[in-house]
Design a protein around this motif. Structure first.
Motif, mmCIF file in Angstrom:
data_model
loop_
_atom_site.group_PDB
_atom_site.id
_atom_site.type_symbol
_atom_site.label_atom_id
_atom_site.label_comp_id
_atom_site.label_asym_id
_atom_site.label_seq_id
_atom_site.Cartn_x
_atom_site.Cartn_y
_atom_site.Cartn_z
ATOM 1 N N UNK A 255 0.851 -1.197 0.000
ATOM 2 C CA UNK A 255 0.000 0.000 0.000
ATOM 3 C C UNK A 255 0.883 1.241 0.000
ATOM 4 N N UNK A 256 0.590 2.178 -0.896
ATOM 5 C CA UNK A 256 1.353 3.417 -1.003
ATOM 6 C C UNK A 256 0.468 4.600 -0.629
ATOM 7 N N UNK A 257 0.993 5.481 0.181
ATOM 8 C CA UNK A 257 0.235 6.602 0.729
ATOM 9 C C UNK A 257 -0.018 7.675 -0.324
ATOM 10 N N UNK A 258 -1.001 8.563 -0.069
ATOM 11 C CA UNK A 258 -1.282 9.659 -1.010
ATOM 12 C C UNK A 258 -0.027 10.470 -1.322
ATOM 13 N N UNK A 259 0.145 10.788 -2.604
ATOM 14 C CA UNK A 259 1.289 11.599 -3.019
ATOM 15 C C UNK A 259 2.559 10.821 -3.311
ATOM 16 N N UNK A 260 2.576 9.506 -3.013
ATOM 17 C CA UNK A 260 3.787 8.702 -3.256
ATOM 18 C C UNK A 260 4.092 8.619 -4.751
ATOM 19 N N UNK A 261 5.383 8.653 -5.065
ATOM 20 C CA UNK A 261 5.827 8.458 -6.455
ATOM 21 C C UNK A 261 6.610 7.147 -6.489
ATOM 22 N N UNK B 134 9.610 -1.805 0.968
ATOM 23 C CA UNK B 134 8.979 -1.227 -0.224
ATOM 24 C C UNK B 134 8.113 -0.026 0.152
ATOM 25 N N UNK B 135 7.348 -0.158 1.240
ATOM 26 C CA UNK B 135 6.402 0.890 1.625
ATOM 27 C C UNK B 135 7.038 1.966 2.512
ATOM 28 N N UNK B 136 7.922 1.570 3.420
ATOM 29 C CA UNK B 136 8.386 2.510 4.452
ATOM 30 C C UNK B 136 9.848 2.930 4.313
ATOM 31 N N UNK B 137 10.571 2.398 3.344
ATOM 32 C CA UNK B 137 11.964 2.802 3.153
ATOM 33 C C UNK B 137 12.914 2.084 4.088
ATOM 34 N N UNK B 138 14.086 2.676 4.310
ATOM 35 C CA UNK B 138 15.135 2.033 5.103
ATOM 36 C C UNK B 138 14.780 1.959 6.587
ATOM 37 N N UNK B 139 15.231 0.866 7.228
ATOM 38 C CA UNK B 139 15.207 0.785 8.681
ATOM 39 C C UNK B 139 16.471 1.485 9.167
ATOM 40 N N UNK B 140 16.293 2.602 9.879
ATOM 41 C CA UNK B 140 17.448 3.435 10.251
ATOM 42 C C UNK B 140 17.797 3.186 11.718
ATOM 43 N N UNK B 141 18.532 2.100 11.960
ATOM 44 C CA UNK B 141 18.905 1.731 13.325
ATOM 45 C C UNK B 141 20.169 2.477 13.741
ATOM 46 N N UNK B 142 20.078 3.187 14.856
ATOM 47 C CA UNK B 142 21.222 3.907 15.455
ATOM 48 C C UNK B 142 21.985 4.764 14.452
ATOM 49 N N UNK B 143 21.314 5.728 13.809
ATOM 50 C CA UNK B 143 22.044 6.595 12.881
ATOM 51 C C UNK B 143 22.933 7.593 13.627
ATOM 52 N N UNK B 144 23.973 8.049 12.973
ATOM 53 C CA UNK B 144 24.803 9.133 13.494
ATOM 54 C C UNK B 144 24.253 10.424 12.894
ATOM 55 N N UNK B 145 23.830 11.355 13.747
ATOM 56 C CA UNK B 145 23.180 12.579 13.266
ATOM 57 C C UNK B 145 23.844 13.801 13.893
ATOM 58 N N UNK B 146 24.157 14.788 13.054
ATOM 59 C CA UNK B 146 24.709 16.063 13.531
ATOM 60 C C UNK B 146 23.717 17.188 13.269
ATOM 61 N N UNK B 147 23.616 18.092 14.227
ATOM 62 C CA UNK B 147 22.722 19.250 14.121
ATOM 63 C C UNK B 147 23.357 20.323 13.247
ATOM 64 N N UNK B 148 22.634 20.719 12.180
ATOM 65 C CA UNK B 148 23.044 21.863 11.363
ATOM 66 C C UNK B 148 22.098 23.039 11.600
#
Length: 422
Positions: free
Chosen positions: A53-59, A171-185
């Motif tokens: 199932x793909x949500x409204x607006x999905x391409x 397919x529907x939700x994209x990558x599983x992002x476990x423990x990402x490294x994130x920096x504040x910009x």
């Protein structure tokens, strides 16, 4: 060959090396089922008879190397089959990267580091997703780095992020992002603070080198780096800085010969620069559509792609937290303290007093324990949104993905706002 229009709700057949492209109507969702054959969505294989199932607006683009039959149910803005697709070239790019990984395995050296560049709306994020998915399907654990602070795919807008990928994207939700490294910009474009952006890129590259040294599997799998669409003037300088910081081996240029030739002239010969066409399914987005996409990304962080997360709302006393903003306003050299350069102020940590102007701002929760640490180059643990402020009680109400208390007390203010109207 001309594209072939498709009727919704019917089975239809894709020949070899054909692609079904569709955009979901803005008010409905569309269900898709692989009836026969083999196909994939952005590098993720489809399971036969499984309904997605793909949500409204999905391409969405469904590609098949060997031919298949697919069924769509629901209303689409547009749906057509195309035989003009660059997917074979993208697969060949993956095959060349896989050869570099095999060589790295044998020699116990570093795998390919690939920088994907190009103007806005040419499919850079999609190509990164494809290359990472193909690598994971080949048994690799590549690192995905996202330097697109305006339209990131790992974290919320206003951040630089990286994550080791162990699983193919859903397919529907994209990558599983476990423990990402994130920096504040804290901004939507590198132009808002070039000095800070370059500092964070260099820091990200340092951490990735350390992570690669800890695991030969990750090291030989390589790094795929997504960038923003600013490719002229100072934006071009940012791309060159990224290429140097991450010590890239390959640069994939999407759909711009001018940029390709500039990079060929400016970068050393050992960096392979490849010009690739964009997919015909890529469409240019308006400023409004890009702003909506940013809001959607923030909403996904708190509520999940399908609204299956339940964030928490609670009050935080002003006395319990310390608020900071990174980067002071630009001043002429004559107004700066002795020995300080104008660029130094761009990475200066400025204390912020809680006022009503904080309402609806996104705040990053820094992993830093105290103001003595280098807050600028410290990663963040997550994000909250200020949904209410009571100056009399000296408290603010926040939307948080986890219950109280906040994991740390240092909060960094973004220039990005989000109205929670769920």
């Amino acid at each position: 060959m001309a594209d072939e229009n498709v009727k919704d709700g019917e089975d239809y057949r894709l020949d070899r090396n054909a692609e079904l492209r569709f955009e979901v109507d803005s008010r409905n969702e569309v269900q898709m089922e692989l009836v026969e054959g083999m196909a994939e969505v952005f590098g993720t294989e489809l399971a036969k008879k499984q309904i997605c199932a793909f949500l409204p607006g999905s391409k969405v683009a469904v590609y098949t190397y060997h031919g298949c039959v697919v069924k769509l149910r629901g209303k689409t803005e547009v749906a057509y089959i195309s035989k003009e697709t660059p997917m074979t070239m993208y697969l060949n790019t993956h095959a060349a990267m896989e050869q570099m990984r095999q060589k790295a395995d044998i020699e116990e050296t570093r795998g390919p580091r690939v920088l994907v560049v190009g103007p806005t709306d040419v499919g850079k994020s999609t190509l990164c997703r494809l290359l990472v998915n193909y690598a994971v399907r080949s048994g690799r654990s590549p690192m995905l780095v996202d330097l697109d602070v305006g339209q990131g795919q790992i974290s919320v807008p206003g951040t630089l992020a990286a994550v080791v990928m162990e699983r193919v994207a859903d397919v529907e939700e994209g990558f599983v992002k476990t423990a990402p490294l994130v920096f504040h910009f804290g901004h939507k474009s590198p132009a808002d603070n070039m000095t800070l952006f370059n500092t964070l890129m260099s820091r990200m590259a340092e951490v990735i080198n350390i992570r690669s040294e800890q695991s030969q599997r990750v090291n030989s799998s390589g790094v795929v780096i997504n960038t923003g669409g600013w490719v002229r003037g100072s934006g071009y300088d940012v791309l060159k800085h990224a290429a140097g910081s991450f010590e890239v081996d390959v640069i994939l240029v999407l759909d711009q010969e001018r940029l390709y030739n500039q990079l060929k002239g400016d970068l050393p010969e050992f960096v392979k620069i490849v010009l690739l066409p964009k997919s015909g399914g890529v469409v240019e987005r308006s400023q409004h559509a890009r702003a909506e996409a940013r809001d959607m990304k923030i909403r996904e962080y708190f509520y999940g792609v399908k609204g299956n997360f339940f964030p928490h709302t609670f009050e935080v006393k002003f006395s319990e937290v310390k608020l900071y903003k990174i980067g002071a306003p630009s001043l002429p050299e004559s107004c700066l303290p002795l020995g300080m350069k104008a660029s130094d102020s761009k990475t200066k940590v400025i204390p912020v007093l809680p006022t009503m102007t904080l309402l609806h701002h996104v705040l990053s929760v820094s992993a830093s324990d105290s103001g003595d640490q280098n807050i600028v180059e410290t990663n963040v643990l997550g994000f909250i949104i200020v949904t209410g402020i009571d100056m009399d009680k000296a408290v603010m109400t926040v939307l948080s993905p986890s219950p109280r208390p906040l994991p740390k007390s240092i909060l960094l203010v973004m220039d990005i706002q989000f109205m929670d109207i769920k």
